[in-house]
Design a protein around this motif. Sequence first.
Motif, PDB file in Angstrom:
ATOM      1  N   HIS A   1      47.055   9.817  90.695  1.00 42.89           N
ATOM      2  CA  HIS A   1      46.998  10.352  89.335  1.00 42.89           C
ATOM      3  C   HIS A   1      45.671   9.945  88.704  1.00 42.89           C
ATOM      4  N   ASP A   2      44.989  10.919  88.118  1.00 44.46           N
ATOM      5  CA  ASP A   2      43.732  10.668  87.423  1.00 44.46           C
ATOM      6  C   ASP A   2      44.017  10.638  85.922  1.00 44.46           C
ATOM      7  N   PRO A   3      44.064   9.457  85.299  1.00 43.84           N
ATOM      8  CA  PRO A   3      44.426   9.373  83.882  1.00 43.84           C
ATOM      9  C   PRO A   3      43.361   9.928  82.946  1.00 43.84           C
ATOM     10  N   ILE A   4      42.125   9.986  83.408  1.00 41.35           N
ATOM     11  CA  ILE A   4      41.049  10.511  82.563  1.00 41.35           C
ATOM     12  C   ILE A   4      41.104  12.037  82.520  1.00 41.35           C
ATOM     13  N   ALA A   5      41.222  12.660  83.703  1.00 42.26           N
ATOM     14  CA  ALA A   5      41.307  14.126  83.758  1.00 42.26           C
ATOM     15  C   ALA A   5      42.711  14.630  83.453  1.00 42.26           C
ATOM     16  N   GLY A   6      43.711  13.742  83.591  1.00 40.91           N
ATOM     17  CA  GLY A   6      45.094  14.159  83.384  1.00 40.91           C
ATOM     18  C   GLY A   6      45.555  15.115  84.457  1.00 40.91           C
ATOM     19  N   THR A   7      45.259  14.781  85.723  1.00 39.11           N
ATOM     20  CA  THR A   7      45.633  15.633  86.846  1.00 39.11           C
ATOM     21  C   THR A   7      46.263  14.794  87.952  1.00 39.11           C
ATOM     22  N   LEU A   8      47.058  15.455  88.800  1.00 38.47           N
ATOM     23  CA  LEU A   8      47.442  14.847  90.066  1.00 38.47           C
ATOM     24  C   LEU A   8      46.290  15.012  91.026  1.00 38.47           C
ATOM     25  N   ARG A   9      46.184  14.086  91.997  1.00 43.57           N
ATOM     26  CA  ARG A   9      45.139  14.230  93.000  1.00 43.57           C
ATOM     27  C   ARG A   9      45.617  13.642  94.322  1.00 43.57           C
ATOM     28  N   THR A  10      45.127  14.222  95.407  1.00 43.48           N
ATOM     29  CA  THR A  10      45.440  13.706  96.735  1.00 43.48           C
ATOM     30  C   THR A  10      44.327  14.098  97.691  1.00 43.48           C
ATOM     31  N   GLY A  11      44.158  13.300  98.734  1.00 42.43           N
ATOM     32  CA  GLY A  11      43.269  13.647  99.825  1.00 42.43           C
ATOM     33  C   GLY A  11      44.073  14.297 100.935  1.00 42.43           C
ATOM     34  N   ASP A  12      43.452  14.405 102.105  1.00 46.63           N
ATOM     35  CA  ASP A  12      44.107  15.013 103.260  1.00 46.63           C
ATOM     36  C   ASP A  12      44.907  13.923 103.980  1.00 46.63           C
ATOM     37  N   LEU A  13      46.152  13.746 103.598  1.00 41.96           N
ATOM     38  CA  LEU A  13      46.966  12.644 104.101  1.00 41.96           C
ATOM     39  C   LEU A  13      47.708  12.966 105.389  1.00 41.96           C
ATOM     40  N   TYR A  14      48.090  14.220 105.552  1.00 36.52           N
ATOM     41  CA  TYR A  14      48.930  14.630 106.683  1.00 36.52           C
ATOM     42  C   TYR A  14      48.301  15.871 107.329  1.00 36.52           C
ATOM     43  N   PRO A  15      48.841  16.315 108.450  1.00 34.72           N
ATOM     44  CA  PRO A  15      48.289  17.521 109.068  1.00 34.72           C
ATOM     45  C   PRO A  15      48.211  18.697 108.098  1.00 34.72           C
ATOM     46  N   TRP A  16      49.184  18.795 107.171  1.00 36.02           N
ATOM     47  CA  TRP A  16      49.134  19.836 106.145  1.00 36.02           C
ATOM     48  C   TRP A  16      49.760  19.257 104.886  1.00 36.02           C
ATOM     49  N   THR A  17      48.901  18.811 103.966  1.00 28.00           N
ATOM     50  CA  THR A  17      49.343  18.078 102.776  1.00 28.00           C
ATOM     51  C   THR A  17      49.649  19.020 101.625  1.00 28.00           C
ATOM     52  N   THR A  18      50.683  18.682 100.863  1.00 22.98           N
ATOM     53  CA  THR A  18      51.029  19.457  99.674  1.00 22.98           C
ATOM     54  C   THR A  18      51.338  18.513  98.513  1.00 22.98           C
ATOM     55  N   PHE A  19      51.368  19.078  97.324  1.00 26.94           N
ATOM     56  CA  PHE A  19      52.011  18.436  96.185  1.00 26.94           C
ATOM     57  C   PHE A  19      53.485  18.851  96.216  1.00 26.94           C
ATOM     58  N   ARG A  20      54.372  17.900  95.938  1.00 27.54           N
ATOM     59  CA  ARG A  20      55.798  18.210  95.921  1.00 27.54           C
ATOM     60  C   ARG A  20      56.361  17.953  94.525  1.00 27.54           C
ATOM     61  N   SER A  21      57.163  18.904  94.054  1.00 29.20           N
ATOM     62  CA  SER A  21      57.656  18.856  92.681  1.00 29.20           C
ATOM     63  C   SER A  21      58.637  17.722  92.440  1.00 29.20           C
ATOM     64  N   SER A  22      58.789  17.362  91.182  1.00 26.28           N
ATOM     65  CA  SER A  22      59.761  16.360  90.756  1.00 26.28           C
ATOM     66  C   SER A  22      61.161  16.978  90.718  1.00 26.28           C
ATOM     67  N   ALA A  23      62.145  16.130  90.457  1.00 32.18           N
ATOM     68  CA  ALA A  23      63.541  16.582  90.409  1.00 32.18           C
ATOM     69  C   ALA A  23      63.790  17.591  89.293  1.00 32.18           C
ATOM     70  N   ALA A  24      62.914  17.602  88.283  1.00 29.41           N
ATOM     71  CA  ALA A  24      63.095  18.537  87.161  1.00 29.41           C
ATOM     72  C   ALA A  24      63.016  19.986  87.610  1.00 29.41           C
ATOM     73  N   TYR A  25      62.375  20.246  88.743  1.00 26.50           N
ATOM     74  CA  TYR A  25      62.206  21.610  89.240  1.00 26.50           C
ATOM     75  C   TYR A  25      63.263  21.974  90.280  1.00 26.50           C
ATOM     76  N   SER A  26      64.203  21.092  90.528  1.00 27.18           N
ATOM     77  CA  SER A  26      65.251  21.342  91.524  1.00 27.18           C
ATOM     78  C   SER A  26      66.570  21.688  90.849  1.00 27.18           C
ATOM     79  N   GLY A  27      67.502  22.175  91.661  1.00 31.61           N
ATOM     80  CA  GLY A  27      68.816  22.536  91.147  1.00 31.61           C
ATOM     81  C   GLY A  27      68.931  24.023  90.880  1.00 31.61           C
ATOM     82  N   ASP A  28      69.927  24.401  90.109  1.00 33.44           N
ATOM     83  CA  ASP A  28      70.182  25.804  89.807  1.00 33.44           C
ATOM     84  C   ASP A  28      69.138  26.321  88.834  1.00 33.44           C
ATOM     85  N   LYS A  29      68.237  27.163  89.328  1.00 34.60           N
ATOM     86  CA  LYS A  29      67.192  27.768  88.508  1.00 34.60           C
ATOM     87  C   LYS A  29      67.376  29.283  88.424  1.00 34.60           C
TER      88      LYS A  29
END
Length: 241
Positions: A61-89
Amino acid sequence: MKKNLVAAVIAAVLSVALGGASAAVVRSDFNLDAEGWATGKINLSGLLPAVDDAFTGAVGHDPIAGTLRTGDLYPWTTFRSSAAYSGDKSAYFGGSISYDLQDSQNDGNPFPNIAILGDAGRMIFIATPPPATGSLTHYDFALDTSAGWWTNNPFALVATDAYIQAVLANVHGIWINADWKTGDDQGNDDSRLDNVCLRDARSSCTVGLIPEPAALTLFGLAIGLLGLSRSDSRAAARRQR
């Protein structure tokens, strides 16, 4: 007694009006922290993407820019949503999912940009060209067939409205691509995510709520009753003088 009755009627009308116009919006602006988001993985099933529902990793997390950030951690890296985006939508069908995305490296080729996983392995995804390397690119995908969602079945069929609704009935999560370059980026990759917004068809990510006409009519009725009540109060006060 009359005043109490009018107040009760106004309260009931406002309750119905605001209830009928209630917004369905889930937002993540990441101004303070990661808000429960994490990193995830996309695997390939044949030539099709398959998210790893069992995996969740730490995210930067970049507190100055107010963004999530990640490098290339896995063969194919993604951002994964929080629990707020799960369930009956289901209520979000016909609405949209939007966000701002940046990645410092890419191959210039289209890859899956976003994937949403539902029950029984049902998944919908959209492939796009890569986001910009030096600034955030805004994406906004309608949650219906107009956006051109694909399924992860063996034939990679275009998702129907019924299939999209089946996924939204119980969302396991949302995966947003953070790895647009093939191979080991040796830690030089910098992917950022901001301003995620899941909304229903009646709502806006910027102003929140678009009331239905019926709700506006009821709201107007409540205002009229309030004005009538105040007029009666003034008349009663004059009679007591």
